[in-house]
Each structure stands twice: as structure tokens, then as C-alpha cells.
Scaffold this active site. Structure first.
Site, PDB file in Angstrom:
ATOM      1  N   GLY A  88       0.803  -1.223   0.000  1.00  0.00           N
ATOM      2  CA  GLY A  88       0.000   0.000   0.000  1.00  0.00           C
ATOM      3  C   GLY A  88       0.832   1.267   0.000  1.00  0.00           C
ATOM      4  N   GLY A 128      13.480   2.197   4.270  1.00  0.00           N
ATOM      5  CA  GLY A 128      14.437   1.971   3.201  1.00  0.00           C
ATOM      6  C   GLY A 128      14.117   2.830   1.991  1.00  0.00           C
ATOM      7  N   GLY A 130      12.013   2.692  -0.458  1.00  0.00           N
ATOM      8  CA  GLY A 130      10.602   3.002  -0.706  1.00  0.00           C
ATOM      9  C   GLY A 130      10.094   4.081   0.249  1.00  0.00           C
ATOM     10  N   ILE A 152      17.981  -4.121   6.224  1.00  0.00           N
ATOM     11  CA  ILE A 152      19.009  -5.161   6.384  1.00  0.00           C
ATOM     12  C   ILE A 152      19.816  -5.275   5.095  1.00  0.00           C
ATOM     13  CG2 ILE A 152      17.688  -6.470   8.091  1.00  0.00           C
ATOM     14  CD1 ILE A 152      17.200  -8.560   5.784  1.00  0.00           C
ATOM     15  N   ASP A 153      19.264  -4.770   3.967  1.00  0.00           N
ATOM     16  CA  ASP A 153      19.918  -4.944   2.664  1.00  0.00           C
ATOM     17  C   ASP A 153      21.148  -4.041   2.482  1.00  0.00           C
ATOM     18  OD1 ASP A 153      17.688  -6.517   2.261  1.00  0.00           O
ATOM     19  OD2 ASP A 153      16.629  -5.006   1.074  1.00  0.00           O
ATOM     20  N   ARG A 188      27.964 -33.143   1.963  1.00  0.00           N
ATOM     21  CA  ARG A 188      26.971 -32.536   1.076  1.00  0.00           C
ATOM     22  C   ARG A 188      27.383 -31.135   0.628  1.00  0.00           C
ATOM     23  NH1 ARG A 188      21.806 -33.904   4.888  1.00  0.00           N
ATOM     24  NH2 ARG A 188      21.149 -35.793   3.823  1.00  0.00           N
ATOM     25  N   GLY A 196      18.386  -9.609   0.673  1.00  0.00           N
ATOM     26  CA  GLY A 196      19.253  -8.518   0.241  1.00  0.00           C
ATOM     27  C   GLY A 196      18.733  -7.799  -0.993  1.00  0.00           C
ATOM     28  N   ARG A 197      17.636  -8.300  -1.503  1.00  0.00           N
ATOM     29  CA  ARG A 197      17.014  -7.756  -2.710  1.00  0.00           C
ATOM     30  C   ARG A 197      18.014  -7.713  -3.872  1.00  0.00           C
ATOM     31  NH1 ARG A 197      11.801  -6.054  -2.350  1.00  0.00           N
ATOM     32  NH2 ARG A 197      11.671  -5.269  -0.266  1.00  0.00           N
ATOM     33  N   HIS A 296      13.357 -14.503   6.527  1.00  0.00           N
ATOM     34  CA  HIS A 296      12.981 -13.513   7.535  1.00  0.00           C
ATOM     35  C   HIS A 296      13.697 -13.704   8.867  1.00  0.00           C
ATOM     36  CE1 HIS A 296       9.854 -13.354   4.500  1.00  0.00           C
ATOM     37  NE2 HIS A 296       9.705 -12.086   4.850  1.00  0.00           N
TER      38      HIS A 296
HETATM   39  O1  F6P Z   1      14.135  -5.063   2.096  1.00  0.00           O
HETATM   40  C1  F6P Z   1      14.188  -5.955   3.166  1.00  0.00           C
HETATM   41  C2  F6P Z   1      13.754  -7.339   2.739  1.00  0.00           C
HETATM   42  O2  F6P Z   1      13.909  -8.201   3.837  1.00  0.00           O
HETATM   43  C3  F6P Z   1      14.480  -7.868   1.496  1.00  0.00           C
HETATM   44  O3  F6P Z   1      15.756  -8.359   1.802  1.00  0.00           O
HETATM   45  C4  F6P Z   1      13.507  -8.915   1.033  1.00  0.00           C
HETATM   46  O4  F6P Z   1      13.607  -9.123  -0.364  1.00  0.00           O
HETATM   47  C5  F6P Z   1      12.166  -8.310   1.352  1.00  0.00           C
HETATM   48  O5  F6P Z   1      12.376  -7.358   2.372  1.00  0.00           O
HETATM   49  C6  F6P Z   1      11.142  -9.322   1.813  1.00  0.00           C
HETATM   50  O6  F6P Z   1       9.938  -8.691   2.034  1.00  0.00           O
HETATM   51  P1  F6P Z   1       8.659  -9.408   2.670  1.00  0.00           P
HETATM   52  O7  F6P Z   1       8.671  -9.068   4.128  1.00  0.00           O
HETATM   53  O8  F6P Z   1       7.501  -8.791   1.940  1.00  0.00           O
HETATM   54  O9  F6P Z   1       8.775 -10.887   2.461  1.00  0.00           O
END
Ligand code: F6P
Length: 372
Positions: A88, A128, A130, A152-153, A188, A196-197, A296
């Protein structure tokens, strides 16, 4: 401490937007205590801007009064006491169109009106890229606002570090340490996917610290044949296991990153690359392979000392900025100090891993395969 009145400020709001990161509560605590010492009232907007944007969702009120009691004992606690959202986005708000379709519509004027209606004189926006882009849009519309860089990224270009990153890297490194013994016991390949996007900071820093054998990051498109060769070479030297760290945004040469969901008003969700790399490496090497998605888990838990201190410094600096009459700026770490950069500049460019940076060079010198 003597209380001072800020420049025409009586009431400030803080919000936290986007994915949570360890240290958010420490920022909130610093903002509340520092704001209080300026004689300001501090409120938290629940879930980004939703508390004032969609107040009907909050029967108990979309604004949370914040005082000394509400921020007691939260410095070390993960999450955010005022909630957050990465859906949103008010600049791209999913809105029904007359023809029945949905479209992304800029609703930031509604936020400006709602802030005024709640007599909020200034905002500390913690988030961040956004959230900081939204903050910049609000600043342009006259909202007095200061941004605090969270993710965190670690992908924001105008700050040396964001809070949350150190905690995420520390935890990922601990996981790699733990995975070594099980990988070795079973001979293995263990593939570890980290968040990290589109930036490889978490994968690179944790991978090097956790002595991975290969690290795949978005900045270096990979050819798995080189990773398979590295694994075979290890086997030849009697090392029958391998640890491969894969950033969620990693992509093969000539290919695209792996997306699991696209949504209106929100960023695309990445994922699935760890499973793919694990399967393909098993096929290529004939070895057993498993994949683990840390996901997460990297966003949870107690912030490291570094992140706590950074968060407290950022929160206090944000209030200091407002007291000094600044607006439209982001607090940024520029060791040994904290400085302010225009929000417009802060969100212009994503900070990805430079291919010639010291950590990449170190990885190569330590014979870690980067997939190229
Ligand atoms: O931007 C922080 C982050 O944790 C990214 O590393 C990850 O791609 C994204 O958010 C995951 O978002 P969501 O909480 O919608 O799964």
C-alpha cells in the site's frame, strides 16, 4: 536536560515503513526521549502511514501516543512497536478504476492533509528506499520531515551503513558456522539463500566471514559450471563438502533474478534461487545437495551492539535535525560522525556491491568462487 522548544514544533510523528529491521525500536526510543527533551509531544503512526491513511482499520486509533513509559526496555527488542508495512505505498496506492481494473495512484496529498488534521508539525520517517522516496515526495509538498535509513539490505547509497545490516550479517554468519558441521558430516553441498534484494551485501559479507566456498551475488551474474568446478576441485583435495551462499537476487549469466510474486503497490518478492542452484549443482556434480533459506530469520532478533548504537544515534540525530530547522534530509552514517544528506539524493541510486571493492577482492584472494 533542559527542554527547548523546536522551531514552531509541538507535536512530531514517527513511522516505520517497509520490511522491519533490528534496531527500529531503538530508533523509536531515541526519537521519543530526544523529542521529549525538546518539549515535543511524540506520536507513532501505526503501520507506515496506514494509521492516518486508513484510520477505519484502527478502532483503537491509528496514532499511538509515545512517552517515556512506552519506550522503556525496547532498545534490544526486534520488530517495531508501532508496526510497519511494505504494502500500500501511498505513491502507488492500489485503487479501483471506473472500468473495474486496479491501478497505482499517487495518494500522498491525502497523507499531507491527514498529517495537518492531526496537528503533526514534523515527521521522522524510518525506512528503506521506498519509505524514503515517499518521505522525499512529502517534503516536496511542504511536510517537515527527516528520514532515517533502515534496511538489512544496506542498499542505500548515501549512508556508509544502514541499521539492521550488521545484525543480519552476524546471524547469517552464525548460520554458516552451524551448517559447516552438518555439511561435512554428510559430505553434502549446502546452499544458503539470504535476503538482500538486488544487492549482494549480506551474501558477500556473511559468505566471506563464514568461509563459504562460493558466493553468488546479483552484481556478478553466475555460471554454475565454475561453482561445480570449484566443488570438484575441493573434492579432489579431500574436502567432500561445500558451502554456497546465494543472494536472493542472484541471477545466471544472461538470465533474470527469480521472482515469486509481483503485487500492485509493492515491490516484487524475490526467492527460489537457492533451491534452483542446489538442484542444478547436484545434477552437475553428482553430489547430494540441500538448500536452506534464511529469509525472515535475518530480520528478527536482538540488534547487535553496533546496530543498537547506530539506531540510537540516528534517532537522536533525526530529532536534532528537526530542532535545527532542517527538513527534507536523511540522517547518514559518515564515520566517525553522522551527517545529513538531501532525501532527493538519498534515494536516487541503489547502492550495490562495487566489483572492485576490497571485500570482493578479498573473497577472490581467499579463493572463494564468485561464480564468474
Ligand atoms: O528489504 C528488506 C527485505 O527483507 C528484502 O531483503 C527482502 O527481499 C524483502 O524485504 C522481503 O519482504 P517481505 O517481508 O515482503 O517478504
Amino acid at each position: 536536560m533542559a527542554r527547548k522548544r523546536g522551531p514552531g514544533i509541538r507535536r512530531i510523528a514517527i513511522n516505520t515503513g517497509g520490511g522491519d529491521a533490528p534496531g527500529l525500536n531503538a530508533v523509536i526510543r531515541a526519537v521519543v526521549l530526544t523529542g521529549y527533551n525538546h518539549g515535543w509531544e511524540v506520536v507513532g503512526i501505526r503501520d507506515g502511514y496506514n494509521g492516518i491513511f486508513t484510520p477505519e482499520q484502527y478502532p483503537d486509533g491509528g496514532l499511538m501516543p509515545l512517552n517515556r513509559d512506552s519506550v522503556r526496555g525496547i532498545t534490544h527488542v526486534g520488530g517495531t512497536i508501532i508496526g510497519t508495512t511494505n504494502r500500500g505505498n501511498p505513491m502507488k496506492y492500489p485503487t479501483p478504476m471506473p472500468d473495474g481494473t486496479m491501478a497505482e495512484v499517487d495518494r500522498t496529498d491525502d497523507i499531507v492533509r491527514a498529517l495537518a488534521a492531526h496537528s503533526i508539525d514534523a515527521v521522522v520517517a524510518v525506512g528503506g528506499d521506498g519509505s524514503l522516496t515517499i518521505a522525499n515526495a512529502l517534503a516536496k509538498k511542504g511536510v517537515r520531515i527527516v528520514g532515517v535509513p533502515k534496511t538489512i539490505d544496506n542498499d542505500l547509497s548515501q549512508t556508509v551503513l544502514t541499521f539492521g545490516f550488521d545484525t543480519a550479517v552476524s546471524f547469517a554468519t552464525e548460520c554458516l558456522d552451524r551448517l559447516h558441521s552438518t555439511a561435512e558430516a554428510h559430505r553434502r553441498i549446502m546452499v544458503v539463500e539470504v535476503m538482500g534484494r538486488y544487492a549482494g551485501w549480506i551474501a558477500l559479507n556473511a559468505g566471506v566471514s563464514g568461509t563459504a566456498d562460493a558466493i553468488l551475488i546479483p552484481e556478478i551474474p553466475y555460471d554454475l559450471r565454475t561453482v561445480a568446478a570449484k566443488i570438484r576441485q575441493r573434492s579432489g583435495a579431500g574436502r567432500n563438502f561445500a558451502i554456497v551462499v546465494v543472494a536472493e537476487g542472484a541471477r545466471p549469466k544472461g538470465g533474470r533474478h527469480s521472482v515469486i510474486e509481483t503485487r500492485l503497490g509493492a515491490a516484487e518478492r524475490l526467492g527460489g534461487i537457492g533451491e534452483r542452484v542446489s538442484r542444478e549443482l547436484a545434477e552437475m556434480t553428482g553430489r547430494e545437495s540441500r538448500h536452506v533459506v534464511l529469509g525472515h530469520l535475518l530480520r528478527g532478533g536482538t540488534p547487535t551492539t553496533f546496530d543498537r548504537l547506530l539506531s540510537l544515534r540516528f534517532g537522536a540525530a533525526a530529532v536534532r535535525a528537526l530542532a535545527e530547522g532542517r527538513t527534507g534530509v536523511m540522517v547518514a552514517l559518515d564515520p566517525p560522525t553522522v551527517r545529513y544528506v538531501p532525501l532527493a539524493r538519498a534515494t536516487r541510486r541503489m547502492k550495490t556491491v562495487p566489483l572492485d571493492c576490497d571485500t570482493v577482492r578479498t573473497a577472490r584472494e581467499l579463493e572463494i568462487c564468485l561464480g564468474d
